[in-house]
Design a protein around this motif. Structure first.
Motif, PDB file in Angstrom:
ATOM      1  N   GLY A 312       0.766  -1.249  -0.035  1.00  0.00           N
ATOM      2  CA  GLY A 312       0.014  -0.016  -0.109  1.00  0.00           C
ATOM      3  C   GLY A 312       0.807   1.196   0.060  1.00  0.00           C
ATOM      4  N   LEU A 313       2.081   1.283  -0.322  1.00  0.00           N
ATOM      5  CA  LEU A 313       2.974   2.291  -0.628  1.00  0.00           C
ATOM      6  C   LEU A 313       2.625   3.362  -1.740  1.00  0.00           C
ATOM      7  CD1 LEU A 313       6.454   0.569   0.480  1.00  0.00           C
ATOM      8  CD2 LEU A 313       4.821   1.883   1.951  1.00  0.00           C
ATOM      9  N   PRO A 314       2.397   4.681  -1.450  1.00  0.00           N
ATOM     10  CA  PRO A 314       2.230   5.386  -2.515  1.00  0.00           C
ATOM     11  C   PRO A 314       3.514   5.908  -3.289  1.00  0.00           C
ATOM     12  CG  PRO A 314       2.326   6.617  -0.650  1.00  0.00           C
ATOM     13  CD  PRO A 314       2.504   5.316  -0.262  1.00  0.00           C
ATOM     14  N   LEU A 315       3.211   6.021  -4.774  1.00  0.00           N
ATOM     15  CA  LEU A 315       4.219   6.531  -5.698  1.00  0.00           C
ATOM     16  C   LEU A 315       5.141   5.267  -6.159  1.00  0.00           C
ATOM     17  CD1 LEU A 315       5.002  10.171  -4.510  1.00  0.00           C
ATOM     18  CD2 LEU A 315       3.603   9.213  -6.268  1.00  0.00           C
ATOM     19  N   LEU A 320       8.748   2.224  -9.858  1.00  0.00           N
ATOM     20  CA  LEU A 320       9.370   0.978  -9.976  1.00  0.00           C
ATOM     21  C   LEU A 320       8.758   0.126 -11.014  1.00  0.00           C
ATOM     22  CD1 LEU A 320      10.068   0.033  -6.186  1.00  0.00           C
ATOM     23  CD2 LEU A 320      11.754   0.849  -7.608  1.00  0.00           C
ATOM     24  N   HIS A 321       7.966   0.570 -11.682  1.00  0.00           N
ATOM     25  CA  HIS A 321       7.250  -0.281 -12.921  1.00  0.00           C
ATOM     26  C   HIS A 321       8.321  -0.802 -13.741  1.00  0.00           C
ATOM     27  CE1 HIS A 321       4.870  -1.324 -16.199  1.00  0.00           C
ATOM     28  NE2 HIS A 321       3.883  -1.451 -15.516  1.00  0.00           N
ATOM     29  N   PRO A 322       8.209  -2.048 -14.082  1.00  0.00           N
ATOM     30  CA  PRO A 322       9.346  -2.552 -15.073  1.00  0.00           C
ATOM     31  C   PRO A 322       9.640  -1.625 -16.321  1.00  0.00           C
ATOM     32  CG  PRO A 322       7.882  -4.389 -14.209  1.00  0.00           C
ATOM     33  CD  PRO A 322       7.406  -3.107 -13.812  1.00  0.00           C
ATOM     34  N   ASP A 323       8.710  -1.103 -16.666  1.00  0.00           N
ATOM     35  CA  ASP A 323       8.881  -0.163 -17.936  1.00  0.00           C
ATOM     36  C   ASP A 323       9.819   0.830 -17.732  1.00  0.00           C
ATOM     37  OD1 ASP A 323       7.078  -1.873 -19.181  1.00  0.00           O
ATOM     38  OD2 ASP A 323       5.411  -0.561 -19.120  1.00  0.00           O
ATOM     39  N   ARG A 324       9.946   1.196 -16.473  1.00  0.00           N
ATOM     40  CA  ARG A 324      10.920   2.211 -16.279  1.00  0.00           C
ATOM     41  C   ARG A 324      12.441   1.820 -15.871  1.00  0.00           C
ATOM     42  NH1 ARG A 324       6.230   4.037 -14.368  1.00  0.00           N
ATOM     43  NH2 ARG A 324       5.564   6.249 -14.986  1.00  0.00           N
ATOM     44  N   TRP A 325      12.796   0.764 -16.506  1.00  0.00           N
ATOM     45  CA  TRP A 325      13.924   0.147 -16.051  1.00  0.00           C
ATOM     46  C   TRP A 325      15.327   0.860 -16.769  1.00  0.00           C
ATOM     47  CZ3 TRP A 325      17.655  -2.228 -19.371  1.00  0.00           C
ATOM     48  CH2 TRP A 325      17.511  -2.307 -20.661  1.00  0.00           C
ATOM     49  N   LEU A 326      15.087   1.318 -17.918  1.00  0.00           N
ATOM     50  CA  LEU A 326      16.120   2.194 -18.425  1.00  0.00           C
ATOM     51  C   LEU A 326      16.252   3.371 -17.779  1.00  0.00           C
ATOM     52  CD1 LEU A 326      15.656   1.939 -22.284  1.00  0.00           C
ATOM     53  CD2 LEU A 326      17.361   1.145 -21.222  1.00  0.00           C
ATOM     54  N   LEU A 327      15.403   4.162 -17.167  1.00  0.00           N
ATOM     55  CA  LEU A 327      15.507   5.271 -16.511  1.00  0.00           C
ATOM     56  C   LEU A 327      16.431   4.937 -15.055  1.00  0.00           C
ATOM     57  CD1 LEU A 327      14.753   8.193 -15.361  1.00  0.00           C
ATOM     58  CD2 LEU A 327      12.802   7.180 -14.465  1.00  0.00           C
ATOM     59  N   TRP A 328      16.063   3.653 -14.354  1.00  0.00           N
ATOM     60  CA  TRP A 328      16.918   3.461 -13.281  1.00  0.00           C
ATOM     61  C   TRP A 328      18.201   3.075 -13.655  1.00  0.00           C
ATOM     62  CZ3 TRP A 328      15.699   4.743  -8.377  1.00  0.00           C
ATOM     63  CH2 TRP A 328      14.304   5.033  -8.045  1.00  0.00           C
ATOM     64  N   LEU A 329      18.308   2.324 -14.817  1.00  0.00           N
ATOM     65  CA  LEU A 329      19.600   1.877 -15.223  1.00  0.00           C
ATOM     66  C   LEU A 329      20.470   3.262 -15.347  1.00  0.00           C
ATOM     67  CD1 LEU A 329      21.618  -0.254 -15.990  1.00  0.00           C
ATOM     68  CD2 LEU A 329      20.660  -0.064 -18.289  1.00  0.00           C
ATOM     69  N   GLY A 330      19.750   4.170 -15.922  1.00  0.00           N
ATOM     70  CA  GLY A 330      20.652   5.391 -16.349  1.00  0.00           C
ATOM     71  C   GLY A 330      21.126   6.260 -14.906  1.00  0.00           C
ATOM     72  N   LEU A 331      20.223   6.388 -14.007  1.00  0.00           N
ATOM     73  CA  LEU A 331      20.474   6.636 -12.630  1.00  0.00           C
ATOM     74  C   LEU A 331      21.678   6.138 -11.767  1.00  0.00           C
ATOM     75  CD1 LEU A 331      16.821   7.570 -11.247  1.00  0.00           C
ATOM     76  CD2 LEU A 331      18.460   9.143 -12.169  1.00  0.00           C
ATOM     77  N   LEU A 332      21.449   4.696 -12.030  1.00  0.00           N
ATOM     78  CA  LEU A 332      22.603   3.885 -11.416  1.00  0.00           C
ATOM     79  C   LEU A 332      23.704   3.902 -12.132  1.00  0.00           C
ATOM     80  CD1 LEU A 332      21.007   0.297 -11.131  1.00  0.00           C
ATOM     81  CD2 LEU A 332      21.534   1.864  -9.282  1.00  0.00           C
ATOM     82  N   PHE A 333      24.047   4.419 -13.272  1.00  0.00           N
ATOM     83  CA  PHE A 333      25.141   4.576 -14.142  1.00  0.00           C
ATOM     84  C   PHE A 333      25.558   6.012 -13.654  1.00  0.00           C
ATOM     85  CE2 PHE A 333      26.999   7.138 -17.530  1.00  0.00           C
ATOM     86  CZ  PHE A 333      28.362   6.280 -17.759  1.00  0.00           C
TER      87      PHE A 333
END
Length: 358
Positions: A312-315, A320-333
């Motif tokens: 029940g956590l908001p946002l 963390l939706h799988p379709d945003r994996w490229l965004l998180w990969l970029g942030l990790l880089f």
């Protein structure tokens, strides 16, 4: 004989990390018998050698080349065309090696002699132009390369998945030609990385580092910088061509997207930066981190998104939706560059200022 040229990892953490990666790669067929895990492990092996060869240019000479995927593609297409045209046998593989490696060597020699005499930016632009022309050529010569569709082919019988050496009753899964191909890829890539370690720790490698630090001073000391830079370009090109051959053997396919795409060049650059420039060991770590994230980050995000939604956590489920994996990969880089400006290997070095040594 010192296998590592007297240059083992200089920190316990780096040594442990490299051992973990090596053991995991050796045991992958037994610990993770699925097709995806084996494909990921093979890709790590191939890209570790490819990134190490590119680091010989970028990290040890300071030369930025955009033609590395061209040499990679030459090796891939050499295997594909030979096995497709001459049949799935070892003679075809030998013909591919005998034709692909000299072609990569001659192109690297020509590019080096014509462009390495002037400023480094000119070398980068020349390699970009040649690589773009080669990509167009490979896409247009459909009678030879298969065009945009590429070339699929069969492997020699010994390397085919249907060739079983040990039955399922021994390990729970058969030891077949696919497993043999994987260990062939792993062994060949390990030998190439060891060879590059010897190169960078030789007197020739020390001259390359001197050229990187100050080319004019190296010339004043009497070193023929154009010769050394061209020689390094040729070595890197031949290693890249070998990696391309292994990639084609593993995929049983060669095409523009898997062999010549500019996105592959970007991936190589990212792996070099993540592992650390001027560190052959960094190529192994950078390739492992990037390819694991590329293949498993999306699945991990799917699990995290579902868990956040159930809690029940908001946002968070949306972020963390799988379709945003490229965004998180970029942030990790970006985070890795911020916290590890000299790469993972540079961070793990025990001696200050040693990040430019293999």
């Amino acid at each position: 004989m010192m296998i590592l040229s007297g240059d083992p990892p200089r920190s316990r953490a780096l040594s442990v990390l490299l051992v973990v990666i090596l053991v995991a790669l050796l045991a992958t067929p037994f610990l993770f018998p699925g097709a995806k895990a084996l494909n990921v492990a093979a890709k790590i092996c191939i890209f570790a050698a490819l990134v190490a060869s590119y680091d010989l240019l970028l990290g040890y000479t300071g030369s930025v080349s955009f033609a590395h995927t061209m040499f990679y593609g030459i090796g891939s297409y050499a295997i594909a065309i030979a096995l497709y045209g001459l049949g799935p046998n070892w003679t075809s593989v030998a013909v591919a090696v005998a034709a692909g490696l000299p072609l990569a060597l001659l192109l690297a020699l020509a590019i080096g002699l014509f462009s390495l005499r002037v400023e480094a930016i000119f070398f980068a632009m020349i390699t970009l132009a040649v690589a773009s022309a080669f990509l167009v050529l490979a896409s247009q010569l459909s009678w030879l390369t298969g065009g945009e569709d590429g070339r699929s082919f069969q492997l020699p019988e010994l390397l085919r998945p249907g060739t079983v050496f040990i039955g399922k009753e021994w390990f729970g899964f058969p030891i077949n030609g696919r497993i043999l191909t994987y260990y062939l890829v792993l062994t060949a890539c390990a030998l190439m990385i060891l060879a590059l370690l010897r190169v960078v720790n030789s007197p020739f490698g020390r001259v390359l580092q001197a050229i990187r630090e100050n080319r004019f001073r190296a010339e004043a000391l009497g070193f023929r910088t154009v010769f050394h830079l061209t020689y390094a370009n040729c070595i890197a090109a031949m290693i890249a061509a070998c990696a391309g051959m292994l990639n084609a053997l593993w995929l049983r396919y060669a095409g523009p997207d898997t062999s010549l795409s500019f996105s592959i060049m970007l991936d190589i650059l990212l792996m070099v930066v993540i592992g650390g420039m001027g560190t052959i060991y960094g190529a192994i770590i950078g390739a492992a981190i990037f390819i694991l994230a590329q293949n498993y980050l999306q699945a991990l995000m799917g699990v995290a998104s579902t868990a956040a939604a159930d809690a029940g956590l908001p946002l968070l489920p949306g972020l963390l939706h799988p379709d945003r994996w490229l965004l998180w990969l970029g942030l990790l880089f970006i985070a890795s560059v911020y916290f590890f400006p000299t790469g993972v290997v540079g961070r793990l070095r025990s001696k200050p200022g040693a990040q430019h040594r293999a």
